[in-house]
Design a protein around this motif. Structure first.
Motif, mmCIF file in Angstrom:
data_model
loop_
_atom_site.group_PDB
_atom_site.id
_atom_site.type_symbol
_atom_site.label_atom_id
_atom_site.label_comp_id
_atom_site.label_asym_id
_atom_site.label_seq_id
_atom_site.Cartn_x
_atom_site.Cartn_y
_atom_site.Cartn_z
ATOM 1 N N ARG A 172 -31.644 23.324 -40.454
ATOM 2 C CA ARG A 172 -32.180 22.129 -40.063
ATOM 3 C C ARG A 172 -31.990 20.687 -41.348
ATOM 4 O O ARG A 172 -32.835 21.257 -41.740
ATOM 5 N N SER A 173 -31.357 19.908 -41.445
ATOM 6 C CA SER A 173 -31.641 18.874 -42.745
ATOM 7 C C SER A 173 -30.743 17.439 -41.836
ATOM 8 O O SER A 173 -30.364 17.613 -41.269
ATOM 9 N N ILE A 174 -31.323 16.467 -42.491
ATOM 10 C CA ILE A 174 -31.026 15.249 -42.812
ATOM 11 C C ILE A 174 -30.890 14.820 -43.735
ATOM 12 O O ILE A 174 -31.688 14.670 -44.452
ATOM 13 N N LYS A 175 -29.099 14.089 -43.898
ATOM 14 C CA LYS A 175 -28.510 14.290 -45.263
ATOM 15 C C LYS A 175 -28.820 12.635 -45.150
ATOM 16 O O LYS A 175 -27.988 11.704 -44.092
ATOM 17 N N PHE A 176 -29.481 12.022 -45.942
ATOM 18 C CA PHE A 176 -29.436 10.548 -45.741
ATOM 19 C C PHE A 176 -29.100 9.529 -46.838
ATOM 20 O O PHE A 176 -29.295 9.841 -48.181
ATOM 21 N N ASN A 236 -24.154 -7.673 -46.095
ATOM 22 C CA ASN A 236 -24.303 -6.368 -45.420
ATOM 23 C C ASN A 236 -25.451 -5.438 -46.322
ATOM 24 O O ASN A 236 -24.690 -5.524 -47.576
ATOM 25 N N PHE A 237 -25.892 -4.502 -45.777
ATOM 26 C CA PHE A 237 -26.637 -3.575 -46.315
ATOM 27 C C PHE A 237 -25.778 -2.397 -44.667
ATOM 28 O O PHE A 237 -26.921 -2.994 -43.786
ATOM 29 N N THR A 238 -25.958 -0.886 -45.403
ATOM 30 C CA THR A 238 -25.394 -0.516 -44.233
ATOM 31 C C THR A 238 -26.609 1.160 -44.588
ATOM 32 O O THR A 238 -26.227 1.488 -45.652
ATOM 33 N N TRP A 239 -27.124 1.572 -44.540
ATOM 34 C CA TRP A 239 -27.488 3.439 -44.159
ATOM 35 C C TRP A 239 -27.176 4.012 -43.229
ATOM 36 O O TRP A 239 -26.453 3.730 -42.369
ATOM 37 N N TYR A 240 -27.049 5.758 -43.707
ATOM 38 C CA TYR A 240 -26.821 5.906 -42.628
ATOM 39 C C TYR A 240 -27.209 7.787 -42.444
ATOM 40 O O TYR A 240 -27.873 8.038 -43.750
ATOM 41 N N ALA A 241 -27.635 9.006 -41.401
ATOM 42 C CA ALA A 241 -28.027 9.768 -41.158
ATOM 43 C C ALA A 241 -27.064 10.494 -40.987
ATOM 44 O O ALA A 241 -26.667 10.547 -39.563
ATOM 45 N N GLU A 242 -27.535 11.617 -41.287
ATOM 46 C CA GLU A 242 -25.821 12.926 -41.065
ATOM 47 C C GLU A 242 -27.115 14.135 -40.527
ATOM 48 O O GLU A 242 -27.546 14.252 -41.577
ATOM 49 N N ILE A 243 -26.675 14.507 -39.513
ATOM 50 C CA ILE A 243 -27.902 15.852 -38.910
ATOM 51 C C ILE A 243 -26.743 16.881 -38.857
ATOM 52 O O ILE A 243 -25.630 17.141 -38.735
ATOM 53 N N ASN A 244 -26.996 18.265 -39.686
ATOM 54 C CA ASN A 244 -26.330 19.448 -40.091
ATOM 55 C C ASN A 244 -27.283 20.228 -39.373
ATOM 56 O O ASN A 244 -28.651 20.211 -39.590
ATOM 57 N N GLU A 245 -26.933 21.183 -38.544
ATOM 58 C CA GLU A 245 -27.444 22.072 -37.973
ATOM 59 C C GLU A 245 -26.687 23.351 -38.941
ATOM 60 O O GLU A 245 -25.250 23.660 -38.090
ATOM 61 N N ASN A 270 -27.369 9.449 -51.785
ATOM 62 C CA ASN A 270 -27.389 10.651 -51.317
ATOM 63 C C ASN A 270 -28.868 11.492 -50.771
ATOM 64 O O ASN A 270 -29.144 12.101 -52.757
ATOM 65 N N ILE A 271 -29.764 11.992 -50.410
ATOM 66 C CA ILE A 271 -30.974 12.446 -50.273
ATOM 67 C C ILE A 271 -31.193 13.016 -48.970
ATOM 68 O O ILE A 271 -30.663 12.973 -47.474
ATOM 69 N N THR A 272 -31.387 14.544 -49.148
ATOM 70 C CA THR A 272 -31.430 15.485 -47.939
ATOM 71 C C THR A 272 -32.468 15.459 -47.770
ATOM 72 O O THR A 272 -33.230 16.468 -49.192
ATOM 73 N N LEU A 273 -32.934 15.705 -46.546
ATOM 74 C CA LEU A 273 -34.162 16.318 -46.503
ATOM 75 C C LEU A 273 -34.353 17.606 -44.970
ATOM 76 O O LEU A 273 -33.237 17.465 -44.291
ATOM 77 N N HIS A 274 -34.686 19.210 -45.990
ATOM 78 C CA HIS A 274 -35.185 19.879 -45.843
ATOM 79 C C HIS A 274 -36.277 20.528 -45.819
ATOM 80 O O HIS A 274 -37.069 20.493 -46.211
#
Length: 285
Positions: free
Chosen positions: A219-223, A276-285, A209-213
């Motif tokens: 606001r941030s994106i947890k990837f 299978n390969f899966t990624w996700y992005a979680e939007i946090n505000e 997990n890597i968070t862009l902030h």
């Protein structure tokens, strides 16, 4: 054509051509989180990388004694996909082999990509199906670009000691040298010069997990990288976006491999199997 799906938290759009994610909008703030493309920097937004990642030596490879040509990052991003279905919370697309793909990639395959939203999380799942009666060799990866500003921070969930592969800027090939980027640190600051030597390409990243902030807003994106063995981080120098790129594969080096099966980082799928390969992005505000 662009297909959309939305819930109370997110609205996403996906282009049928290239199966490229083109929008992630927060319903709460109205903020667009995905880079919208700008030819003065980079036209792309979130290409699917298949069946190779990065550049091949002289844009060619060998398989079973035959020579094949393929452009950087493969052909999946350059083709029209089939829209399989839209549900209340997902979009599903398919790319399959044809006469043209067989000229550069002698394998029969199905590649499904499914974009699903659950509250504030976007999940992108890739299923590579080997339709041959022999092993199939391939790479698969993601290349999403997120809006950001110089000075924004990528925070890894664990402290990292990371050296990046050095890249030949003319040929986009991996050189034998590496240089340090992070030392006992969780934070990678996006500066205007950080990508002057092209992408940062890491292996052995401990964090999934890597968070862009930013220091300027909440606001941030947890990837989540989907446990990929390689991680690329890239933008055009000074551009207002950053790509977080989980890869199952990597660029060639200047040393020729005799067969695709020997390529560094290549994946192998048994007959009739699914990778299978899966990624996700979680939007946090």
């Amino acid at each position: 054509m662009i297909h959309y799906v939305e819930n109370d938290f997110l609205k996403i759009g996906v282009k049928q051509f290239g199966c490229e994610l083109t929008s992630i909008v927060s319903k709460k703030s109205g903020a667009e989180y995905l880079w919208q493309g700008d030819a003065s920097f980079w036209r792309g937004q979130s290409p699917v990388l298949f069946p190779i990642i990065g550049r091949l030596l002289e844009d060619k490879y060998y398989y079973n004694g035959r020579e094949y040509a393929m452009a950087k990052h493969g052909f999946a991003r350059l083709l029209e996909w089939t829209h399989v279905e839209t549900t209340a919370d997902s979009l599903k697309f398919l790319l399959t082999d044809n006469e043209e793909t067989m000229k550069s990639y002698p394998f029969r395959f199905d590649l499904y990509v499914t974009f699903s939203i659950d509250k504030n999380r976007l999940t992108v799942s890739h299923d590579v199906i080997n339709k041959n009666n022999f092993d199939m060799y391939f790479s698969i990866g993601a290349h999403p670009a997120f809006n950001c500003s110089i000075g924004d921070i990528l925070t890894f969930e664990q402290e990292e000691d990371l050296d990046t592969f050095k890249i030949d800027l003319e040929k986009s090939l991996l050189l034998p040298d590496r240089y340090p980027v992070m030392k006992n640190s969780k934070d990678l600051v996006i500066t205007k010069d950080i990508f002057n030597e092209d992408a940062l390409i890491f292996s052995d990243v401990r964090s999934q997990n890597i968070t862009l902030h930013s220091n300027n807003h909440n606001r941030s994106i947890k990837f989540n990288t989907g446990a990929s063995p390689y991680l690329g981080i890239w933008a055009k120098p000074g551009a207002p976006y950053v790509c977080i790129e989980p890869w199952f594969g990597i660029n060639d080096s200047p040393k020729r491999k005799q067969d695709l099966s020997e390529k560094t980082g290549i994946e192998k799928a048994a007959p009739d199997s699914c990778f299978n390969f899966t990624w996700y992005a979680e939007i946090n505000e």
